[in-house]
Design an enzyme around this catalytic site. Structure first.
Site, mmCIF file in Angstrom:
data_model
loop_
_atom_site.group_PDB
_atom_site.id
_atom_site.type_symbol
_atom_site.label_atom_id
_atom_site.label_comp_id
_atom_site.label_asym_id
_atom_site.label_seq_id
_atom_site.Cartn_x
_atom_site.Cartn_y
_atom_site.Cartn_z
ATOM 1 N N ASP A 1 -34.168 20.667 17.061
ATOM 2 C CA ASP A 1 -34.236 19.468 16.211
ATOM 3 C C ASP A 1 -33.124 18.471 16.556
ATOM 4 O O ASP A 1 -33.161 17.323 16.116
ATOM 5 C CB ASP A 1 -34.176 19.851 14.722
ATOM 6 C CG ASP A 1 -32.889 20.545 14.306
ATOM 7 O OD1 ASP A 1 -32.057 20.875 15.184
ATOM 8 O OD2 ASP A 1 -32.702 20.763 13.089
ATOM 9 N N ILE B 1 -32.169 33.893 20.937
ATOM 10 C CA ILE B 1 -33.552 33.735 20.464
ATOM 11 C C ILE B 1 -34.524 34.395 21.441
ATOM 12 O O ILE B 1 -35.470 35.081 21.039
ATOM 13 C CB ILE B 1 -33.900 32.241 20.283
ATOM 14 C CG1 ILE B 1 -32.949 31.590 19.281
ATOM 15 C CG2 ILE B 1 -35.352 32.078 19.809
ATOM 16 C CD1 ILE B 1 -33.052 30.078 19.205
ATOM 17 N N PRO C 1 -16.197 15.826 18.163
ATOM 18 C CA PRO C 1 -16.558 14.424 18.429
ATOM 19 C C PRO C 1 -18.084 14.242 18.383
ATOM 20 O O PRO C 1 -18.822 15.112 18.850
ATOM 21 C CB PRO C 1 -16.032 14.161 19.844
ATOM 22 C CG PRO C 1 -15.454 15.428 20.355
ATOM 23 C CD PRO C 1 -15.551 16.489 19.304
ATOM 24 N N LYS D 1 -31.435 18.353 26.197
ATOM 25 C CA LYS D 1 -32.679 18.933 25.662
ATOM 26 C C LYS D 1 -33.736 17.834 25.489
ATOM 27 O O LYS D 1 -34.912 18.044 25.785
ATOM 28 C CB LYS D 1 -32.420 19.636 24.326
ATOM 29 C CG LYS D 1 -31.622 20.920 24.415
ATOM 30 C CD LYS D 1 -32.284 22.033 25.208
ATOM 31 C CE LYS D 1 -33.506 22.606 24.540
ATOM 32 N NZ LYS D 1 -34.009 23.811 25.288
HETATM 33 P P1 NAD Z 1 -28.477 31.374 24.239
HETATM 34 O O1 NAD Z 1 -27.356 30.550 24.788
HETATM 35 O O2 NAD Z 1 -28.172 32.508 23.326
HETATM 36 O O3 NAD Z 1 -29.335 31.985 25.447
HETATM 37 C C1 NAD Z 1 -29.655 31.250 26.593
HETATM 38 C C2 NAD Z 1 -30.128 32.215 27.674
HETATM 39 O O4 NAD Z 1 -30.481 31.445 28.827
HETATM 40 C C3 NAD Z 1 -29.075 33.217 28.108
HETATM 41 O O5 NAD Z 1 -29.637 34.503 28.201
HETATM 42 C C4 NAD Z 1 -28.641 32.723 29.477
HETATM 43 O O6 NAD Z 1 -28.221 33.760 30.351
HETATM 44 C C5 NAD Z 1 -29.908 32.040 29.976
HETATM 45 N N1 NAD Z 1 -29.611 30.986 30.939
HETATM 46 C C6 NAD Z 1 -28.709 29.980 30.825
HETATM 47 N N2 NAD Z 1 -28.701 29.233 31.943
HETATM 48 C C7 NAD Z 1 -29.638 29.753 32.776
HETATM 49 C C8 NAD Z 1 -30.104 29.406 34.060
HETATM 50 N N3 NAD Z 1 -29.592 28.372 34.730
HETATM 51 N N4 NAD Z 1 -31.089 30.146 34.612
HETATM 52 C C9 NAD Z 1 -31.621 31.207 33.947
HETATM 53 N N5 NAD Z 1 -31.194 31.596 32.728
HETATM 54 C C10 NAD Z 1 -30.216 30.877 32.154
HETATM 55 O O7 NAD Z 1 -29.463 30.327 23.568
HETATM 56 P P2 NAD Z 1 -30.371 30.485 22.258
HETATM 57 O O8 NAD Z 1 -29.573 30.107 21.083
HETATM 58 O O9 NAD Z 1 -31.069 31.774 22.305
HETATM 59 O O10 NAD Z 1 -31.412 29.306 22.514
HETATM 60 C C11 NAD Z 1 -32.591 29.537 23.295
HETATM 61 C C12 NAD Z 1 -33.381 28.249 23.385
HETATM 62 O O11 NAD Z 1 -33.739 27.803 22.068
HETATM 63 C C13 NAD Z 1 -32.617 27.099 24.041
HETATM 64 O O12 NAD Z 1 -33.516 26.370 24.835
HETATM 65 C C14 NAD Z 1 -32.139 26.262 22.853
HETATM 66 O O13 NAD Z 1 -31.999 24.906 23.217
HETATM 67 C C15 NAD Z 1 -33.275 26.479 21.869
HETATM 68 N N6 NAD Z 1 -32.901 26.364 20.448
HETATM 69 C C16 NAD Z 1 -31.830 27.051 19.956
HETATM 70 C C17 NAD Z 1 -31.527 26.974 18.588
HETATM 71 C C18 NAD Z 1 -30.379 27.756 17.993
HETATM 72 O O14 NAD Z 1 -30.081 27.590 16.805
HETATM 73 N N7 NAD Z 1 -29.718 28.643 18.727
HETATM 74 C C19 NAD Z 1 -32.307 26.181 17.748
HETATM 75 C C20 NAD Z 1 -33.398 25.496 18.299
HETATM 76 C C21 NAD Z 1 -33.693 25.609 19.636
#
Ligand code: NAD
Ligand code: TYD
Length: 350
Positions: free
Chosen positions: A132, A13, A288, A160
Site C-alpha cells: 500500500d 511473507i 525522513p 515498488k
Molecule cells: P522480506 O524482506 O522478509 O523477504 C524478501 C525475500 O526476498 C528474502 O527472502 C530475500 O532473500 C529475497 N530477496 C531479496 N532480494 C532478492 C534478489 N535480488 N533475488 C532473489 N531473492 C531476493 O520481505 P517481506 O516482508 O516478506 O515482503 C515480501 C513482499 O511483500 C515484498 O515484495 C514486499 O514489498 C511485499 N509487502 C510486504 C509487506 C510487509 O508488511 N512486510 C506489506 C505489503 C507488501
C-alpha cells in the site's frame, strides 16, 4: 497441474505463501526462488522443506541466465513474485539496492516469463505482490482504493511503484496476464526483527529501549501475515486477470497505541508489573519522509472474492508474541546471524 515459481519464499511473507501452497496443493510443484539475502532464512521453511512438491533454487533475480534456466528446468507455469528489498529504513541508506532488486529484478522476471510462455501467454499468470506504500501518505481521513493515484514517498515505495507499473505495462504491451495486490503492513511469525513489531518484542525480551520514531502518532493498518497468504491464494486462483486488489484489515493503529498494547500483552505474559515495558519506550529522531498514515479500503477483495481477516489484532498480536517466545532459537539465530549457516548445513550434500 501447475509449476509455480514463488520468489522471495525464504522471507517473511513468502515463507507463509510457500507453506500454504505446498501443503494445500500437493499436486502443484512449488519452486521457491530466493537469493538468501540478509532477509532470507530457510529455517522459516524447515517444517515443509522435505515435502515432495517443494523445490528450492538459490538464485538472484538479477541473474538472467539463471532465471532462464529455472523456467526451463522446472517448466514454470505461473509466478508469484515476492522477492524484494523490503525495509524503508534500509532504502533511505541504500536506494540503489532497491532499484536493482525491486525494479530491475522484476523486469528480469517479467522478461523470463514472457519469453518462456510466448507460445501460449494467455494460459499463464504473473502475480506481483506489492504494498500500500505506493499510494503515499493519507491525512487524518480516507482510504487507499485500487484507483488511488500512486504517490510514493520513500525509495522503497518508489521502487515498488515502479515495479507495479512495469508489470501493468507488460500486460498492456505484450499481453502478459498479470494480477497485482497491494497489501498493508503485515505482522506475525518469522517477521525479521528490524521491523517495528518483532524488533520491539525482541527489545522487550532483552530489556532494551523501544525506539519510537518522531511523535509516535504515525498510523499503520496491520494485517496478520497468514491472512495475507490466504488472500494471495484467493487472488491467484480467483482474481480477475490484469486487475489490482487492495488487501488490508480495516485495522489502523497509531504506533504509540500499538506499542502500548504490545507492552501490556508482553507484561502479562512475562508476569511483569503493569507498566514495566512501557518504561522502555524512547522517542527518537524521526524517519525522513515518514508517511503519516496508511489505511486500505479492502472492499473489492471482500465483495469479489469473499476475503476478510480471520483474527482480530489483539488475537494476532498475542499469537505472534507466543510464537516468538516459543521460537527463541529462531530469534537468536537471526539476531546473531547464525541463520545464514542453515543453507550450508541443509544443502551441502545436495
Ligand atoms: P522480506 O524482506 O522478509 O523477504 C524478501 C525475500 O526476498 C528474502 O527472502 C530475500 O532473500 C529475497 N530477496 C531479496 N532480494 C532478492 C534478489 N535480488 N533475488 C532473489 N531473492 C531476493 O520481505 P517481506 O516482508 O516478506 O515482503 C515480501 C513482499 O511483500 C515484498 O515484495 C514486499 O514489498 C511485499 N509487502 C510486504 C509487506 C510487509 O508488511 N512486510 C506489506 C505489503 C507488501
Ligand atoms: P516498519 O515496521 O518499518 O514498516 P513500514 O515503515 O513499512 O510501515 O515501521 C512501522 C511503523 O513504525 C512506521 O511508522 C515506522 C515506525 N517505527 C518506529 O517508530 N520505530 C522503529 O524502530 C521502527 C523499525 C519503525
Amino acid at each position: 497441474m501447475k509449476n509455480i515459481l514463488i520468489t522471495g519464499g525464504a522471507g517473511f511473507i513468502g515463507s507463509h505463501v510457500v507453506r500454504l501452497f505446498v501443503t494445500k496443493y500437493p499436486a502443484y510443484k512449488i519452486i521457491n526462488l530466493d537469493a538468501l539475502t540478509y532477509a532470507g532464512n530457510l529455517e522459516n521453511l524447515s517444517d515443509i522443506d522435505q515435502s515432495p512438491n517443494y523445490f528450492f533454487e538459490r538464485v538472484n533475480i538479477l541473474d538472467v541466465p539463471e532465471l532462464e534456466r529455472v523456467f526451463n528446468e522446472h517448466q514454470i507455469t505461473d509466478v508469484v513474485h515476492l522477492a524484494a528489498e523490503s525495509h524503508v529504513d534500509r532504502s533511505i541508506h541504500s536506494p540503489l539496492d532497491f532499484v536493482y532488486t525491486n525494479i530491475v529484478g522484476t523486469v528480469n522476471l517479467l522478461n523470463a516469463a514472457k519469453q518462456y510462455w510466448k507460445a501460449d501467454l494467455e494460459n499463464h499468470l504473473f502475480y506481483h505482490v506489492s504494498t500500500d506504500e505506493v499510494y503515499g501518505a493519507l491525512g487524518a481521513t480516507g482510504f487507499f482504493t485500487e484507483s488511488t493515484p500512486y504517490h510514493p514517498n520513500s525509495p522503497y515505495s518508489a521502487s515498488k511503484a515502479s515495479s507495479d507499473h512495469f508489470v501493468r505495462a507488460y500486460g498492456e504491451t505484450y499481453g502478459l496476464p498479470f494480477v497485482i495486490s497491494n497489501c498493508s503492513n503485515n505482522y506475525g511469525p518469522y517477521h525479521f526483527p528490524e521491523k517495528l513489531i518483532p524488533l520491539f518484542i525482541n527489545n522487550i525480551i532483552t530489556k532494551r529501549p523501544l525506539p519510537v520514531y518522531g511523535d509516535g502518532l504515525y498510523t499503520r493498518d496491520w494485517l496478520y501475515v497468514k491472512d495475507h497468504a490466504i488472500a494471495i491464494d484467493l487472488v491467484f486462483h480467483k482474481g480477475k486477470k490484469d486487475e489490482t486488489y487492495n488487501i488490508g484489515g480495516f485495522n489502523e493503529w497509531r504506533n504509540i497505541d500499538l506499542v502500548k498494547l504490545l507492552c501490556k500483552q508482553m507484561d502479562e505474559k512475562l508476569g511483569n508489573q503493569p507498566g514495566t515495558s512501557d518504561a522502555l519506550i524512547t522517542y527518537v529522531k524521526d524517519r525522513p519522509g515518514h508517511d503519516r498514515r496508511y489505511a486500505i479500503d479492502a472492499t473489492k477483495i471482500n465483495v469479489e472474492l469473499g476475503w476478510k481477516p480471520s483474527v482480530t489484532f489483539e488475537q494476532g498480536l498475542s499469537e505472534t508474541i507466543d510464537w516468538f517466545f516459543d521460537n527463541q532459537e529462531w530469534l537468536n539465530n537471526v539476531t546473531s546471524g547464525a541463520y545464514s549457516k542453515y543453507y550450508d548445513h541443509m544443502y551441502e550434500n545436495r
